[in-house]
Design a protein around this motif. Structure first.
Motif, mmCIF file in Angstrom:
data_model
loop_
_atom_site.group_PDB
_atom_site.id
_atom_site.type_symbol
_atom_site.label_atom_id
_atom_site.label_comp_id
_atom_site.label_asym_id
_atom_site.label_seq_id
_atom_site.Cartn_x
_atom_site.Cartn_y
_atom_site.Cartn_z
ATOM 1 N N GLU A 18 0.828 -1.207 0.000
ATOM 2 C CA GLU A 18 0.000 0.000 0.000
ATOM 3 C C GLU A 18 0.860 1.254 0.000
ATOM 4 O OE1 GLU A 18 -1.883 -1.083 3.608
ATOM 5 O OE2 GLU A 18 -3.258 -2.474 2.613
ATOM 6 N N ARG A 19 2.054 1.153 0.623
ATOM 7 C CA ARG A 19 2.982 2.276 0.698
ATOM 8 C C ARG A 19 4.392 1.749 0.500
ATOM 9 N NH1 ARG A 19 2.523 4.364 6.293
ATOM 10 N NH2 ARG A 19 1.922 2.248 6.744
ATOM 11 N N GLU A 20 5.145 2.396 -0.369
ATOM 12 C CA GLU A 20 6.534 1.998 -0.579
ATOM 13 C C GLU A 20 7.428 2.650 0.479
ATOM 14 O OE1 GLU A 20 9.667 1.480 -4.287
ATOM 15 O OE2 GLU A 20 7.560 1.926 -4.670
ATOM 16 N N VAL A 21 8.497 1.946 0.844
ATOM 17 C CA VAL A 21 9.510 2.466 1.776
ATOM 18 C C VAL A 21 10.844 2.428 1.030
ATOM 19 C CG1 VAL A 21 10.526 2.255 4.081
ATOM 20 C CG2 VAL A 21 8.186 1.445 3.686
ATOM 21 N N PRO A 22 11.064 3.401 0.150
ATOM 22 C CA PRO A 22 12.235 3.341 -0.723
ATOM 23 C C PRO A 22 13.570 3.434 -0.009
ATOM 24 C CG PRO A 22 11.113 5.441 -0.971
ATOM 25 C CD PRO A 22 10.243 4.575 -0.095
ATOM 26 N N GLY A 23 13.602 4.076 1.155
ATOM 27 C CA GLY A 23 14.877 4.255 1.856
ATOM 28 C C GLY A 23 15.549 2.951 2.236
ATOM 29 N N ILE A 24 14.762 1.920 2.545
ATOM 30 C CA ILE A 24 15.366 0.635 2.920
ATOM 31 C C ILE A 24 16.092 0.027 1.729
ATOM 32 C CG2 ILE A 24 14.910 -1.729 3.704
ATOM 33 C CD1 ILE A 24 12.599 -0.579 5.396
ATOM 34 N N ALA A 25 15.422 -0.016 0.575
ATOM 35 C CA ALA A 25 16.058 -0.580 -0.629
ATOM 36 C C ALA A 25 17.250 0.277 -1.058
ATOM 37 C CB ALA A 25 15.043 -0.705 -1.754
ATOM 38 N N GLY A 59 8.128 -2.206 1.213
ATOM 39 C CA GLY A 59 6.892 -1.465 1.418
ATOM 40 C C GLY A 59 6.060 -2.051 2.532
ATOM 41 N N VAL A 60 4.903 -1.430 2.738
ATOM 42 C CA VAL A 60 4.006 -1.800 3.823
ATOM 43 C C VAL A 60 2.666 -2.237 3.253
ATOM 44 C CG1 VAL A 60 2.791 -0.932 5.852
ATOM 45 C CG2 VAL A 60 5.122 -0.156 5.376
ATOM 46 N N ARG A 61 2.166 -3.338 3.786
ATOM 47 C CA ARG A 61 0.797 -3.775 3.521
ATOM 48 C C ARG A 61 0.142 -3.964 4.882
ATOM 49 N NH1 ARG A 61 -2.510 -6.262 -0.296
ATOM 50 N NH2 ARG A 61 -4.053 -7.659 0.620
ATOM 51 N N GLY A 62 -0.869 -3.186 5.159
ATOM 52 C CA GLY A 62 -1.514 -3.263 6.462
ATOM 53 C C GLY A 62 -0.520 -2.912 7.554
ATOM 54 N N ARG A 63 -0.272 -3.897 8.429
ATOM 55 C CA ARG A 63 0.704 -3.707 9.514
ATOM 56 C C ARG A 63 1.907 -4.625 9.322
ATOM 57 N NH1 ARG A 63 -1.170 -1.917 15.055
ATOM 58 N NH2 ARG A 63 -2.660 -0.301 14.560
ATOM 59 N N THR A 64 2.257 -4.857 8.061
ATOM 60 C CA THR A 64 3.385 -5.731 7.734
ATOM 61 C C THR A 64 4.376 -5.000 6.843
ATOM 62 O OG1 THR A 64 1.929 -7.681 7.798
ATOM 63 C CG2 THR A 64 4.056 -7.935 6.684
ATOM 64 N N LEU A 65 5.649 -5.100 7.192
ATOM 65 C CA LEU A 65 6.727 -4.583 6.365
ATOM 66 C C LEU A 65 7.210 -5.716 5.460
ATOM 67 C CD1 LEU A 65 8.762 -2.288 5.717
ATOM 68 C CD2 LEU A 65 10.219 -3.229 7.542
ATOM 69 N N ILE A 66 7.306 -5.443 4.159
ATOM 70 C CA ILE A 66 7.791 -6.422 3.186
ATOM 71 C C ILE A 66 9.104 -5.903 2.624
ATOM 72 C CG2 ILE A 66 7.338 -7.609 1.001
ATOM 73 C CD1 ILE A 66 4.310 -7.185 1.583
ATOM 74 N N VAL A 67 10.146 -6.741 2.679
ATOM 75 C CA VAL A 67 11.471 -6.368 2.201
ATOM 76 C C VAL A 67 11.956 -7.427 1.216
ATOM 77 C CG1 VAL A 67 13.880 -5.937 2.858
ATOM 78 C CG2 VAL A 67 12.031 -5.210 4.383
ATOM 79 N N ASN A 68 12.250 -6.998 -0.017
ATOM 80 C CA ASN A 68 12.827 -7.896 -1.016
ATOM 81 C C ASN A 68 14.329 -7.977 -0.810
ATOM 82 O OD1 ASN A 68 10.867 -6.678 -3.874
ATOM 83 N ND2 ASN A 68 10.271 -8.062 -2.247
ATOM 84 N N LEU A 69 14.861 -9.195 -0.875
ATOM 85 C CA LEU A 69 16.300 -9.437 -0.783
ATOM 86 C C LEU A 69 16.751 -10.217 -2.010
ATOM 87 C CD1 LEU A 69 16.310 -10.537 2.961
ATOM 88 C CD2 LEU A 69 17.256 -8.403 2.057
ATOM 89 N N PRO A 70 18.041 -10.174 -2.336
ATOM 90 C CA PRO A 70 18.553 -10.956 -3.457
ATOM 91 C C PRO A 70 18.384 -12.463 -3.229
ATOM 92 C CG PRO A 70 20.165 -9.337 -2.735
ATOM 93 C CD PRO A 70 19.087 -9.382 -1.706
ATOM 94 N N GLY A 71 18.714 -13.247 -4.234
ATOM 95 C CA GLY A 71 18.538 -14.692 -4.154
ATOM 96 C C GLY A 71 19.748 -15.466 -3.661
ATOM 97 N N SER A 72 20.907 -14.837 -3.560
ATOM 98 C CA SER A 72 22.104 -15.554 -3.122
ATOM 99 C C SER A 72 22.302 -15.397 -1.619
ATOM 100 C CB SER A 72 23.344 -15.026 -3.845
ATOM 101 O OG SER A 72 23.678 -13.737 -3.361
ATOM 102 N N PRO A 73 22.873 -16.408 -0.964
ATOM 103 C CA PRO A 73 23.137 -16.283 0.471
ATOM 104 C C PRO A 73 24.003 -15.067 0.812
ATOM 105 C CG PRO A 73 23.389 -18.552 -0.213
ATOM 106 C CD PRO A 73 23.211 -17.747 -1.466
ATOM 107 N N LYS A 74 25.046 -14.826 0.018
ATOM 108 C CA LYS A 74 25.918 -13.674 0.264
ATOM 109 C C LYS A 74 25.143 -12.370 0.094
ATOM 110 C CE LYS A 74 30.141 -11.378 -1.192
ATOM 111 N NZ LYS A 74 31.136 -11.200 -2.233
ATOM 112 N N GLY A 75 24.338 -12.279 -0.958
ATOM 113 C CA GLY A 75 23.531 -11.083 -1.197
ATOM 114 C C GLY A 75 22.524 -10.847 -0.089
ATOM 115 N N VAL A 76 21.891 -11.923 0.381
ATOM 116 C CA VAL A 76 20.947 -11.815 1.492
ATOM 117 C C VAL A 76 21.662 -11.261 2.719
ATOM 118 C CG1 VAL A 76 19.669 -13.192 3.186
ATOM 119 C CG2 VAL A 76 19.295 -13.565 0.755
ATOM 120 N N HIS A 77 22.792 -11.841 3.048
ATOM 121 C CA HIS A 77 23.526 -11.420 4.251
ATOM 122 C C HIS A 77 23.947 -9.962 4.160
ATOM 123 C CE1 HIS A 77 26.701 -11.074 7.257
ATOM 124 N NE2 HIS A 77 26.028 -12.019 7.916
#
Length: 163
Positions: free
Chosen positions: A91-98, A120-138
């Motif tokens: 519902e709302r993007e949080v661009p600063g995190i990305a 971004g935020v949906r309701g009362r949940t924060l959603i954060v996309n991360l890369p697909g590799s373990p190193k990228g995630v970390h």
């Protein structure tokens, strides 16, 4: 405060059982050790926008987790559609995190500029996309981990209670 967290992996091979999901394990360890989070639900879906959308909606609306961390589907390949699916759900993007993730990781790895993840935020949940590799995630999760508790307090409506 224990943050209810869900992990969603977008991976064609992972969803077919052809690849071990080591990135999700890195997320699990960081959430439990650094964020005092509890993994409530874990899913692997193929790189299909409709399936990612359905999973995100279920995790946020049914499970009502505080945080959804996705892994995979965030680069430039044709099948990488996690950011598009996330944008359709939030519902709302949080661009600063990305932006912070990209900026921090680019100092060590210039290819981080190819990471298309959104937050971004949906309701009362924060959603954060991360890369697909373990190193990228970390690297990406470590870049913003110190700000996630404050963000989660805000998103879940508990921020004022803590002041």
């Amino acid at each position: 405060m224990v943050w209810k967290t869900a992990i969603l992996t977008a991976s064609d091979k992972g969803s077919r059982g052809e690849r071990e999901d080591t990135s999700a394990q890195v997320i699990r360890e960081l959430v439990e050790e650094e964020l005092s989070g509890e993994i409530i639900e874990y899913r692997i879906v193929p790189d299909e926008q409709d399936e990612i959308i359905a999973a995100l909606i279920e995790l946020t609306d049914y499970y009502q987790v505080d945080l959804v961390l996705t892994t995979g589907g965030t680069e430039l390949a044709v099948r990488d559609v996690t950011p598009e699916a996330t944008r359709r759900v939030i519902e709302r993007e949080v661009p600063g995190i990305a932006e912070a993730m990209r900026a921090t990781v680019m100092q060590k790895n210039r290819s981080a500029m190819l990471f298309r993840g959104v937050c971004g935020v949906r309701g009362r949940t924060l959603i954060v996309n991360l890369p697909g590799s373990p190193k990228g995630v970390h690297e990406n999760l470590a870049a913003v981990m110190d700000q996630l508790p404050e963000a989660l307090l805000m998103v879940t409506g508990q921020y004022r209670e803590q002041l």
